[in-house]
Design an enzyme around this catalytic site. Structure first.
Site, PDB file in Angstrom:
ATOM      1  N   THR A 133       0.826  -1.206   0.000  1.00  0.00           N
ATOM      2  CA  THR A 133       0.000   0.000   0.000  1.00  0.00           C
ATOM      3  C   THR A 133       0.861   1.256   0.000  1.00  0.00           C
ATOM      4  O   THR A 133       2.003   1.237   0.482  1.00  0.00           O
ATOM      5  CB  THR A 133      -0.900   0.007   1.250  1.00  0.00           C
ATOM      6  OG1 THR A 133      -1.553   1.267   1.383  1.00  0.00           O
ATOM      7  CG2 THR A 133      -0.085  -0.231   2.528  1.00  0.00           C
ATOM      8  N   ASP A 134       0.290   2.356  -0.471  1.00  0.00           N
ATOM      9  CA  ASP A 134       1.000   3.632  -0.394  1.00  0.00           C
ATOM     10  C   ASP A 134       1.063   4.168   1.029  1.00  0.00           C
ATOM     11  O   ASP A 134       1.837   5.089   1.319  1.00  0.00           O
ATOM     12  CB  ASP A 134       0.373   4.667  -1.331  1.00  0.00           C
ATOM     13  CG  ASP A 134      -1.085   4.983  -1.014  1.00  0.00           C
ATOM     14  OD1 ASP A 134      -1.663   4.361  -0.103  1.00  0.00           O
ATOM     15  OD2 ASP A 134      -1.656   5.859  -1.698  1.00  0.00           O
ATOM     16  N   GLU A 135       0.283   3.598   1.932  1.00  0.00           N
ATOM     17  CA  GLU A 135       0.257   4.110   3.303  1.00  0.00           C
ATOM     18  C   GLU A 135       1.571   3.871   4.042  1.00  0.00           C
ATOM     19  O   GLU A 135       1.828   4.494   5.077  1.00  0.00           O
ATOM     20  CB  GLU A 135      -0.921   3.516   4.073  1.00  0.00           C
ATOM     21  CG  GLU A 135      -2.258   3.945   3.495  1.00  0.00           C
ATOM     22  CD  GLU A 135      -3.438   3.574   4.364  1.00  0.00           C
ATOM     23  OE1 GLU A 135      -3.350   3.714   5.599  1.00  0.00           O
ATOM     24  OE2 GLU A 135      -4.458   3.137   3.810  1.00  0.00           O
ATOM     25  N   TYR A 159      -1.792  -0.504  10.969  1.00  0.00           N
ATOM     26  CA  TYR A 159      -1.915  -1.163   9.667  1.00  0.00           C
ATOM     27  C   TYR A 159      -0.726  -0.846   8.778  1.00  0.00           C
ATOM     28  O   TYR A 159      -0.050  -1.753   8.262  1.00  0.00           O
ATOM     29  CB  TYR A 159      -3.207  -0.735   8.975  1.00  0.00           C
ATOM     30  CG  TYR A 159      -3.192  -0.995   7.487  1.00  0.00           C
ATOM     31  CD1 TYR A 159      -3.033  -2.284   6.987  1.00  0.00           C
ATOM     32  CD2 TYR A 159      -3.314   0.053   6.569  1.00  0.00           C
ATOM     33  CE1 TYR A 159      -2.998  -2.516   5.616  1.00  0.00           C
ATOM     34  CE2 TYR A 159      -3.291  -0.177   5.208  1.00  0.00           C
ATOM     35  CZ  TYR A 159      -3.131  -1.464   4.734  1.00  0.00           C
ATOM     36  OH  TYR A 159      -3.090  -1.698   3.379  1.00  0.00           O
ATOM     37  N   LYS A 163       2.357  -3.285   7.274  1.00  0.00           N
ATOM     38  CA  LYS A 163       2.647  -3.465   5.852  1.00  0.00           C
ATOM     39  C   LYS A 163       4.072  -3.023   5.526  1.00  0.00           C
ATOM     40  O   LYS A 163       4.748  -3.639   4.697  1.00  0.00           O
ATOM     41  CB  LYS A 163       1.633  -2.698   5.001  1.00  0.00           C
ATOM     42  CG  LYS A 163       0.245  -3.302   5.005  1.00  0.00           C
ATOM     43  CD  LYS A 163       0.204  -4.714   4.427  1.00  0.00           C
ATOM     44  CE  LYS A 163       0.458  -4.731   2.933  1.00  0.00           C
ATOM     45  NZ  LYS A 163       0.318  -6.123   2.373  1.00  0.00           N
TER      46      LYS A 163
END
Length: 356
Positions: A133-135, A159, A163
Site C-alpha cells: 500500500t502507499d500508506e 496497519y 505493511k
C-alpha cells in the site's frame, strides 16, 4: 502459467483472480483463510471455471502453503492476504501483526524452500509478488508532493506499520537469500465486491439505509483513488513482466478529498435512486471527530509502471464511481448478507491516544 493468489477471496484478491482466469493460459489457485472480509461469493463469476481452484488455508501455516506450492506446480505467487482496514488496526492491532508480518514471513519461508527445490528452468520463471500500500510512505502536505518508489517509509498507523514491515521482509529475503521478488504499492482501491467497511461502499449503503454519512474531521483528507479492475491489470503486469527486485507504484491519478467523494456518491444516488420528498442524500452528511493518526494526503507517481510496463488506468474517477454505485444498487444479493450478519455500518477505530 500457474498462479497462487493469497487472500483471493478479499476485495483486491478476488478481482485479481477474476482477471487472471479470463486468460486460458493461466491457472489460478486461490488460498484464503476466509476471515470476516473474505467472501467466496465474490468469486461466483469464476467458481466453476476450468482454470480456477480454491484452497481454504492460513498463510501462517507454512507447511500447508509449501504443500500447495508443490501440488499445483506454482510459477508465480501473488501475495495479497492481509488485514487492511486502518480503523480496525486501531481497535485491535494484534491481528495485523500476526497476518501482515508473521504471515508474510511464513509465506517467504515456504516460497524460498519451494524455489530452492525447483529445477533450473522453473527456478528462472518463479516470482514472489508482494502487494502493498502507499500508506507505508506516511502522508504528504495538502498542496505538494507525490509518493515515488524512492520515498522513505514513514507509516503512522498499526496497519501501515505492519505493511511496511512486510515490505522490508520481502526485500530482505531477496537481498539475503536471492528469492526472486517484485513489489507493488497501490493507492486507495474502490469498485464492485468491496467489503462495506471502507469509505465508498460504506457511504453508498448507509445512504441507501438513510443513515448518517459520517465524514471524519472536516473531510479535507485527500486520497488517490484507483478502480480495482485497473489495479488487477497492473498487478498481473507486475507479476509477469516486472523486473526482479524492483517495486512499482500503482495509482489512479484521481485525488479527491473524502468529503468530495461522499458528495459525489450522493449526487449519483440522487440521480439513480432519489430520496422521498425531493431531499438530497447530501443532507445525510455528518461530520464526526477525526480518527487518531489520520494521514493528510496520499498521492502516487505511477510513471514507472506506465513507462516500463505500459499500464495506464482505463477508468476515470467519475466513470469508476458511477460503475461502483450501479453495481451496489444491482447486487444486494452480495452485500445484503454482509450488512445483516457481519458488519452493519457502525463506526470503527475510535481509540484515542493515551487510552488503555
Amino acid at each position: 502459467m500457474n498462479f497462487l493468489v493469497t487472500g483471493g477471496a478479499g476485495f483486491i484478491g478476488s478481482a485479481v483472480c477474476r482477471h487472471l482466469c479470463s486468460s486460458p493460459a493461466y491457472r489460478v489457485t486461490n488460498i484464503d483463510k476466509l476471515t470476516y472480509a473474505g467472501n467466496l461469493a465474490s468469486l461466483r463469476p469464476i467458481e466453476n471455471a476450468h482454470n480456477y481452484r480454491f484452497e481454504r488455508a492460513d498463510i501462517c501455516d507454512d507447511r500447508t502453503i509449501l504443500e500447495v506450492l508443490h501440488r499445483y506446480d506454482i510459477d508465480i505467487v501473488m501475495h495479497l492476504a492481509a488485514e487492511s482496514h486502518v480503523d480496525r488496526s486501531i481497535d485491535g492491532p494484534g491481528a495485523f501483526i500476526e497476518t501482515n508480518i508473521v504471515g508474510t514471513y511464513r509465506m517467504l519461508n515456504s516460497a524460498l524452500e519451494y524455489w530452492r527445490r525447483l529445477p533450473d528452468e522453473k527456478k528462472g520463471r518463479f516470482r514472489f509478488h508482494h502487494v502493498s500500500t502507499d500508506e507505508v510512505f506516511g502522508d504528504l502536505p495538502f498542496d505538494s508532493g507525490v509518493f515515488t518508489e524512492q520515498t522513505p517509509y514513514a507509516p503512522s498507523s498499526p496497519y501501515s506499520a505492519s505493511k511496511a514491515a512486510s515490505d522490508h521482509l520481502v526485500r530482505a529475503w531477496h537481498d539475503t537469500y536471492g528469492l526472486p521478488v517484485v513489489l507493488s504499492n497501490c493507492s486507495n482501491n474502490y469498485g464492485p465486491f468491496h467489503f462495506p467497511e471502507k469509505l465508498i461502499p460504506l457511504a453508498i449503503l448507509n445512504a441507501l439505509d438513510e443513515k448518517p454519512l459520517q465524514v471524519y474531521g472536516a473531510g479535507i483528507n485527500v486520497r488517490d483513488w484507483l478502480f480495482v479492475e485497473d489495479h488487477a491489470r497492473a498487478l498481473a503486469m507486475v507479476a509477469t513482466r516486472g523486473v526482479i527486485g524492483e517495486s512499482y507504484n500503482v495509482g489512479g491519478g484521481s485525488e479527491r478529498t473524502n468529503l468530495a467523494v461522499v458528495e459525489a456518491i450522493c449526487d449519483i444516488l440522487d440521480n439513480r435512486r432519489p430520496r422521498s420528498a425531493g431531499q438530497s442524500y447530501r443532507d445525510l452528511i455528518t461530520f464526526v471527530a477525526d480518527r487518531p493518526g489520520h494521514d493528510r494526503r496520499y498521492a502516487i507517481d505511477a510513471s514507472k509502471i506506465e513507462r516500463d510496463l505500459g499500464w495506464t488506468p482505463r477508468e476515470t474517477f467519475d466513470s469508476g464511481l458511477a460503475r461502483t454505485v450501479d453495481w451496489y444498487l444491482q447486487n444486494e444479493w452480495w452485500w445484503g448478507p454482509i450488512r445483516r450478519e457481519r458488519y452493519a455500518g457502525e463506526r470503527l477505530g475510535e481509540a484515542r491516544k493515551g487510552a488503555a
